[in-house]
Design a protein around this motif. Sequence first.
Motif, mmCIF file in Angstrom:
data_model
loop_
_atom_site.group_PDB
_atom_site.id
_atom_site.type_symbol
_atom_site.label_atom_id
_atom_site.label_comp_id
_atom_site.label_asym_id
_atom_site.label_seq_id
_atom_site.Cartn_x
_atom_site.Cartn_y
_atom_site.Cartn_z
ATOM 1 N N PHE A 16 0.411 -1.496 -0.115
ATOM 2 C CA PHE A 16 0.082 0.223 -0.044
ATOM 3 C C PHE A 16 0.555 0.939 0.091
ATOM 4 N N ASP A 17 0.537 2.106 -0.543
ATOM 5 C CA ASP A 17 1.227 3.731 -0.648
ATOM 6 C C ASP A 17 1.063 3.787 1.026
ATOM 7 N N ASN A 18 -0.712 3.401 0.815
ATOM 8 C CA ASN A 18 -0.704 4.313 2.882
ATOM 9 C C ASN A 18 -1.939 3.362 2.726
ATOM 10 N N ALA A 19 -1.835 3.104 4.744
ATOM 11 C CA ALA A 19 -2.990 2.539 5.084
ATOM 12 C C ALA A 19 -2.847 2.471 6.677
ATOM 13 N N ASP A 20 -4.352 2.887 7.338
ATOM 14 C CA ASP A 20 -3.966 2.718 8.371
ATOM 15 C C ASP A 20 -5.601 1.964 9.126
ATOM 16 N N ILE A 21 -5.759 1.305 10.377
ATOM 17 C CA ILE A 21 -6.788 0.468 10.818
ATOM 18 C C ILE A 21 -7.058 1.441 12.074
ATOM 19 N N PHE A 22 -8.438 1.565 12.195
ATOM 20 C CA PHE A 22 -9.087 2.732 13.009
ATOM 21 C C PHE A 22 -9.790 1.381 14.330
ATOM 22 N N LEU A 23 -9.323 1.259 15.388
ATOM 23 C CA LEU A 23 -9.385 0.102 16.205
ATOM 24 C C LEU A 23 -10.551 1.111 17.336
ATOM 25 N N PHE A 24 -11.989 0.240 17.875
ATOM 26 C CA PHE A 24 -12.440 1.221 18.703
ATOM 27 C C PHE A 24 -13.238 -0.356 19.322
ATOM 28 N N CYS A 25 -14.980 0.681 20.484
ATOM 29 C CA CYS A 25 -15.171 -0.637 20.602
ATOM 30 C C CYS A 25 -16.885 0.385 20.774
ATOM 31 N N SER A 26 -17.794 0.141 20.387
ATOM 32 C CA SER A 26 -19.457 0.536 20.539
ATOM 33 C C SER A 26 -19.752 -0.009 22.063
ATOM 34 N N ALA A 27 -19.990 0.591 22.944
ATOM 35 C CA ALA A 27 -20.254 0.143 24.431
ATOM 36 C C ALA A 27 -21.806 -0.210 24.255
ATOM 37 N N VAL A 28 -22.723 -0.005 23.560
ATOM 38 C CA VAL A 28 -23.721 -0.260 23.612
ATOM 39 C C VAL A 28 -23.983 -1.923 22.856
ATOM 40 N N VAL A 29 -23.819 -1.447 21.301
ATOM 41 C CA VAL A 29 -23.209 -3.153 20.629
ATOM 42 C C VAL A 29 -22.335 -4.371 20.594
ATOM 43 N N SER A 30 -21.555 -3.591 22.011
ATOM 44 C CA SER A 30 -20.690 -4.678 22.545
ATOM 45 C C SER A 30 -21.298 -5.087 23.364
ATOM 46 N N ARG A 31 -22.483 -4.582 24.315
ATOM 47 C CA ARG A 31 -22.793 -5.054 25.814
ATOM 48 C C ARG A 31 -24.389 -6.266 24.824
ATOM 49 N N GLU A 32 -24.252 -5.715 24.082
ATOM 50 C CA GLU A 32 -25.932 -6.365 23.369
ATOM 51 C C GLU A 32 -24.989 -7.863 22.746
ATOM 52 N N VAL A 33 -24.058 -7.621 22.013
ATOM 53 C CA VAL A 33 -23.837 -9.097 21.538
ATOM 54 C C VAL A 33 -22.621 -10.295 21.894
ATOM 55 N N MET A 34 -22.095 -9.219 23.778
ATOM 56 C CA MET A 34 -21.764 -10.586 24.280
ATOM 57 C C MET A 34 -22.878 -10.980 25.106
ATOM 58 N N GLU A 35 -23.778 -10.338 25.750
ATOM 59 C CA GLU A 35 -24.884 -10.035 26.422
ATOM 60 C C GLU A 35 -25.499 -12.314 25.708
ATOM 61 N N ALA A 36 -25.754 -11.194 24.364
ATOM 62 C CA ALA A 36 -26.266 -13.000 23.365
ATOM 63 C C ALA A 36 -25.612 -14.247 23.318
#
Length: 86
Positions: A16-36
Amino acid sequence: MLNRTGADVGSDVKIFDNADIFLFCSAVVSREVMEADPMNIAHCPYNIFVTEMDGEVMIGHRTYPEGPMQAVETLLEGLVQEAVGN
Protein backbone atom coordinates in the motif's frame (compact mmCIF):
# COMPACT_ATOMS: atom_id res chain seq x y z
CA MET A 1 4.25 -1.12 9.41
CA LEU A 2 4.13 -3.19 6.22
CA ASN A 3 6.35 -0.75 4.32
CA ARG A 4 8.74 -0.39 7.25
CA THR A 5 9.22 -4.12 7.82
CA GLY A 6 9.39 -5.35 4.22
CA ALA A 7 13.17 -5.40 4.04
CA ASP A 8 13.34 -7.16 7.43
CA VAL A 9 11.43 -10.13 6.02
CA GLY A 10 13.22 -10.16 2.66
CA SER A 11 10.58 -8.44 0.56
CA ASP A 12 10.71 -5.34 -1.62
CA VAL A 13 6.99 -5.44 -2.50
CA LYS A 14 5.11 -2.26 -1.61
CA ILE A 15 1.60 -3.41 -0.70
CA PHE A 16 0.00 0.00 0.00
CA ASP A 17 1.04 3.61 -0.45
CA ASN A 18 -0.72 4.30 2.84
CA ALA A 19 -2.87 2.25 5.23
CA ASP A 20 -4.48 2.77 8.61
CA ILE A 21 -6.70 0.64 10.81
CA PHE A 22 -9.00 2.35 13.29
CA LEU A 23 -9.88 0.22 16.34
CA PHE A 24 -12.79 0.96 18.65
CA CYS A 25 -15.62 -0.53 20.68
CA SER A 26 -19.24 0.50 20.97
CA ALA A 27 -20.47 0.10 24.54
CA VAL A 28 -24.06 -0.37 23.37
CA VAL A 29 -23.40 -2.86 20.57
CA SER A 30 -20.68 -4.72 22.46
CA ARG A 31 -22.97 -5.29 25.42
CA GLU A 32 -25.74 -6.50 23.10
CA VAL A 33 -23.58 -9.07 21.29
CA MET A 34 -21.78 -10.27 24.42
CA GLU A 35 -24.99 -10.69 26.39
CA ALA A 36 -26.12 -12.93 23.52
CA ASP A 37 -22.82 -14.87 23.66
CA PRO A 38 -19.94 -13.89 25.96
CA MET A 39 -17.47 -15.51 23.54
CA ASN A 40 -18.17 -12.66 21.11
CA ILE A 41 -15.49 -10.85 23.10
CA ALA A 42 -13.07 -12.53 20.68
CA HIS A 43 -14.19 -10.04 18.02
CA CYS A 44 -13.35 -6.94 20.09
CA PRO A 45 -12.17 -4.34 19.32
CA TYR A 46 -13.86 -3.73 15.99
CA ASN A 47 -11.94 -2.08 13.17
CA ILE A 48 -12.28 -0.14 9.98
CA PHE A 49 -9.40 -0.03 7.51
CA VAL A 50 -8.49 2.73 5.09
CA THR A 51 -5.93 1.96 2.39
CA GLU A 52 -4.50 3.86 -0.55
CA MET A 53 -2.75 2.36 -3.55
CA ASP A 54 -2.06 4.11 -6.85
CA GLY A 55 -4.42 6.94 -5.88
CA GLU A 56 -7.32 4.60 -5.10
CA VAL A 57 -8.71 4.69 -1.57
CA MET A 58 -10.49 1.68 -0.12
CA ILE A 59 -12.47 1.69 3.13
CA GLY A 60 -13.87 -1.45 4.69
CA HIS A 61 -14.09 -3.88 7.58
CA ARG A 62 -13.90 -7.58 8.25
CA THR A 63 -17.03 -9.70 8.09
CA TYR A 64 -18.54 -11.22 11.18
CA PRO A 65 -20.40 -14.49 11.76
CA GLU A 66 -24.15 -14.81 11.36
CA GLY A 67 -26.23 -14.23 14.46
CA PRO A 68 -25.71 -11.55 17.10
CA MET A 69 -22.49 -10.24 15.50
CA GLN A 70 -24.55 -8.93 12.61
CA ALA A 71 -25.28 -5.94 14.88
CA VAL A 72 -21.56 -5.11 14.65
CA GLU A 73 -21.59 -5.69 10.89
CA THR A 74 -24.47 -3.23 10.56
CA LEU A 75 -22.69 -0.63 12.70
CA LEU A 76 -19.45 -0.89 10.72
CA GLU A 77 -21.17 -0.86 7.34
CA GLY A 78 -23.04 2.29 8.35
CA LEU A 79 -19.78 4.00 9.34
CA VAL A 80 -18.09 2.96 6.08
CA GLN A 81 -21.04 4.21 4.01
CA GLU A 82 -20.99 7.52 5.89
CA ALA A 83 -17.24 7.85 5.29
CA VAL A 84 -17.62 7.39 1.55
CA GLY A 85 -20.51 9.86 1.42
CA ASN A 86 -23.46 7.50 0.95
